[in-house]
Design a protein around this motif. Structure first.
Motif, PDB file in Angstrom:
ATOM      1  N   UNK A   1       0.830  -1.204   0.000  1.00 11.14           N
ATOM      2  CA  UNK A   1       0.000   0.000   0.000  1.00 11.14           C
ATOM      3  C   UNK A   1       0.867   1.257   0.000  1.00 11.14           C
ATOM      4  N   UNK A   2       1.930   1.246   0.774  1.00  8.78           N
ATOM      5  CA  UNK A   2       2.835   2.395   0.829  1.00  8.78           C
ATOM      6  C   UNK A   2       3.504   2.613  -0.518  1.00  8.78           C
ATOM      7  N   UNK A   3       3.944   1.525  -1.135  1.00 15.91           N
ATOM      8  CA  UNK A   3       4.584   1.624  -2.452  1.00 15.91           C
ATOM      9  C   UNK A   3       3.594   2.115  -3.507  1.00 15.91           C
ATOM     10  N   UNK A   4       2.347   1.652  -3.418  1.00 11.65           N
ATOM     11  CA  UNK A   4       1.322   2.075  -4.376  1.00 11.65           C
ATOM     12  C   UNK A   4       1.051   3.569  -4.276  1.00 11.65           C
ATOM     13  N   UNK A   5       1.085   4.098  -3.067  1.00  8.50           N
ATOM     14  CA  UNK A   5       0.875   5.535  -2.872  1.00  8.50           C
ATOM     15  C   UNK A   5       2.086   6.346  -3.313  1.00  8.50           C
ATOM     16  N   UNK A   6       3.275   5.777  -3.115  1.00 11.95           N
ATOM     17  CA  UNK A   6       4.501   6.512  -3.428  1.00 11.95           C
ATOM     18  C   UNK A   6       4.846   6.494  -4.914  1.00 11.95           C
ATOM     19  N   UNK A   7       4.473   5.429  -5.621  1.00  7.88           N
ATOM     20  CA  UNK A   7       4.882   5.271  -7.019  1.00  7.88           C
ATOM     21  C   UNK A   7       4.479   6.443  -7.919  1.00  7.88           C
ATOM     22  N   UNK A   8       3.235   6.939  -7.848  1.00  8.84           N
ATOM     23  CA  UNK A   8       2.897   8.079  -8.707  1.00  8.84           C
ATOM     24  C   UNK A   8       3.722   9.332  -8.408  1.00  8.84           C
ATOM     25  N   UNK A   9       4.092   9.502  -7.144  1.00 10.59           N
ATOM     26  CA  UNK A   9       4.937  10.652  -6.778  1.00 10.59           C
ATOM     27  C   UNK A   9       6.317  10.503  -7.406  1.00 10.59           C
ATOM     28  N   UNK A  10       6.867   9.299  -7.316  1.00  7.70           N
ATOM     29  CA  UNK A  10       8.156   9.040  -7.944  1.00  7.70           C
ATOM     30  C   UNK A  10       8.066   9.211  -9.466  1.00  7.70           C
ATOM     31  N   UNK A  11       6.953   8.750 -10.042  1.00 13.69           N
ATOM     32  CA  UNK A  11       6.781   8.860 -11.492  1.00 13.69           C
ATOM     33  C   UNK A  11       6.741  10.322 -11.932  1.00 13.69           C
ATOM     34  N   UNK A  12       6.167  11.178 -11.097  1.00  7.23           N
ATOM     35  CA  UNK A  12       6.100  12.605 -11.424  1.00  7.23           C
ATOM     36  C   UNK A  12       7.492  13.202 -11.567  1.00  7.23           C
ATOM     37  N   UNK A  13       8.394  12.791 -10.674  1.00  8.49           N
ATOM     38  CA  UNK A  13       9.746  13.356 -10.682  1.00  8.49           C
ATOM     39  C   UNK A  13      10.700  12.613 -11.616  1.00  8.49           C
ATOM     40  N   UNK A  14      10.514  11.305 -11.743  1.00 12.60           N
ATOM     41  CA  UNK A  14      11.471  10.502 -12.491  1.00 12.60           C
ATOM     42  C   UNK A  14      11.051  10.258 -13.935  1.00 12.60           C
ATOM     43  N   UNK A  15       9.737  10.334 -14.194  1.00  9.20           N
ATOM     44  CA  UNK A  15       9.237  10.168 -15.549  1.00  9.20           C
ATOM     45  C   UNK A  15       9.500   8.788 -16.128  1.00  9.20           C
ATOM     46  N   UNK A  16       9.311   8.621 -17.424  1.00  5.56           N
ATOM     47  CA  UNK A  16       8.812   9.655 -18.340  1.00  5.56           C
ATOM     48  C   UNK A  16       7.373  10.046 -18.022  1.00  5.56           C
ATOM     49  N   UNK A  17       7.019  11.291 -18.301  1.00  7.82           N
ATOM     50  CA  UNK A  17       5.734  11.831 -17.884  1.00  7.82           C
ATOM     51  C   UNK A  17       4.552  11.086 -18.481  1.00  7.82           C
ATOM     52  N   UNK A  18       4.734  10.480 -19.662  1.00 13.21           N
ATOM     53  CA  UNK A  18       3.614   9.788 -20.299  1.00 13.21           C
ATOM     54  C   UNK A  18       3.163   8.550 -19.527  1.00 13.21           C
ATOM     55  N   UNK A  19       3.967   8.084 -18.565  1.00 12.18           N
ATOM     56  CA  UNK A  19       3.567   6.909 -17.799  1.00 12.18           C
ATOM     57  C   UNK A  19       2.865   7.285 -16.493  1.00 12.18           C
ATOM     58  N   UNK A  20       2.816   8.568 -16.172  1.00 11.21           N
ATOM     59  CA  UNK A  20       2.266   8.998 -14.886  1.00 11.21           C
ATOM     60  C   UNK A  20       0.830   8.522 -14.700  1.00 11.21           C
ATOM     61  N   UNK A  21       0.002   8.683 -15.725  1.00 12.78           N
ATOM     62  CA  UNK A  21      -1.399   8.275 -15.615  1.00 12.78           C
ATOM     63  C   UNK A  21      -1.517   6.774 -15.395  1.00 12.78           C
ATOM     64  N   UNK A  22      -0.699   5.992 -16.110  1.00 13.50           N
ATOM     65  CA  UNK A  22      -0.731   4.539 -15.963  1.00 13.50           C
ATOM     66  C   UNK A  22      -0.253   4.124 -14.581  1.00 13.50           C
ATOM     67  N   UNK A  23       0.810   4.742 -14.088  1.00  8.55           N
ATOM     68  CA  UNK A  23       1.319   4.415 -12.751  1.00  8.55           C
ATOM     69  C   UNK A  23       0.271   4.752 -11.687  1.00  8.55           C
ATOM     70  N   UNK A  24      -0.424   5.864 -11.864  1.00  9.85           N
ATOM     71  CA  UNK A  24      -1.482   6.240 -10.929  1.00  9.85           C
ATOM     72  C   UNK A  24      -2.618   5.222 -10.954  1.00  9.85           C
ATOM     73  N   UNK A  25      -2.986   4.776 -12.156  1.00 12.45           N
ATOM     74  CA  UNK A  25      -4.045   3.779 -12.287  1.00 12.45           C
ATOM     75  C   UNK A  25      -3.632   2.452 -11.646  1.00 12.45           C
ATOM     76  N   UNK A  26      -2.392   2.041 -11.849  1.00 10.46           N
ATOM     77  CA  UNK A  26      -1.890   0.808 -11.244  1.00 10.46           C
ATOM     78  C   UNK A  26      -1.899   0.924  -9.723  1.00 10.46           C
ATOM     79  N   UNK A  27      -1.461   2.074  -9.213  1.00 10.94           N
ATOM     80  CA  UNK A  27      -1.473   2.289  -7.771  1.00 10.94           C
ATOM     81  C   UNK A  27      -2.876   2.209  -7.194  1.00 10.94           C
ATOM     82  N   UNK A  28      -3.846   2.818  -7.893  1.00 11.75           N
ATOM     83  CA  UNK A  28      -5.233   2.790  -7.423  1.00 11.75           C
ATOM     84  C   UNK A  28      -5.788   1.367  -7.423  1.00 11.75           C
ATOM     85  N   UNK A  29      -5.470   0.594  -8.472  1.00  8.63           N
ATOM     86  CA  UNK A  29      -5.927  -0.789  -8.536  1.00  8.63           C
ATOM     87  C   UNK A  29      -5.286  -1.642  -7.442  1.00  8.63           C
TER      88      UNK A  29
END
Length: 203
Positions: free
Chosen positions: A140-168
């Protein structure tokens, strides 16, 4: 057409449950019949067979990475392939759409998107797991943190997918959240529950 084909191929790849495959090859009980009844590495570990759990972890993570890598190399849509392989693990066509929670596969997908994104997310999981001894809390902690990491580390086009994966991931852990709140969630290293025990699935 390339996106559709890569998504379908990734979904089929994700539908291969390595917890079930490894358990059958090593003549272990079906992981859906004991403990959390989740076909994943943590539940396989309850058999006491660490090698089986490691093989499950590597297989589930590997298919996530492979789907993204193949899509990127063959002209498909890597973010879509990442989401599709993850969905395949959660709802596998080969196992009546009853799959695992997707933690390892999600990790593999993140490594496919960006190795540093994968490293940061896995480091979060390891840190929380080491401190709490709860695999679910670490996920759960990793799922919440992953979109934040994706925002900074990119690529930006994966941010939406990482957020969706975290939510699932969080949604798939809703029963674990309830057990964590009730103080009945099992910890890492706990031995497997007796498959005949009617309370096995709640541990």
């Amino acid at each position: 057409m390339g996106t559709a084909i890569s998504a379908l191929a990734a979904y089929c790849l994700g539908s291969i449950s390595f917890a079930i495959v490894v358990s059958r090859l090593l003549r272990l009980p079906d992981p859906r019949s004991y403990g959390s009844r989740n076909p994943g590495a943590t539940n396989v570990l309850r058999t006491g067979r660490k090698a089986a759990a490691v093989l499950t972890l590597l297989g589930d993570a590997g298919k996530g990475w492979l789907a993204v890598w193949l899509a990127a190399r063959l002209g498909g849509d890597a973010p879509v392939a990442g989401l599709a392989v993850f969905a395949g693990h959660l709802y596998p066509v080969f196992h009546r759409f009853q799959g695992g929670k997707g933690v390892a596969t999600a990790g593999g997908v993140l490594f496919g998107f960006n190795p540093w994104l994968g490293v940061a997310t896995v480091a979060t999981w390891i840190t929380v797991a080491a401190v709490s001894r709860y695999s679910s809390l670490a996920a759960l902690s990793a799922a919440l943190a992953a979109p934040i990491y994706a925002w900074f580390l990119g690529p930006k086009e994966v941010l939406l997918v990482v957020t969706a994966i975290g939510a699932l991931l969080i949604w798939r852990h809703r029963e674990n959240i309830a057990r964590l709140a009730a103080g009945t969630e099992s910890r890492l290293g706990q031995k497997k529950a007796n498959p005949a025990d009617p309370n096995a699935a709640s541990r």
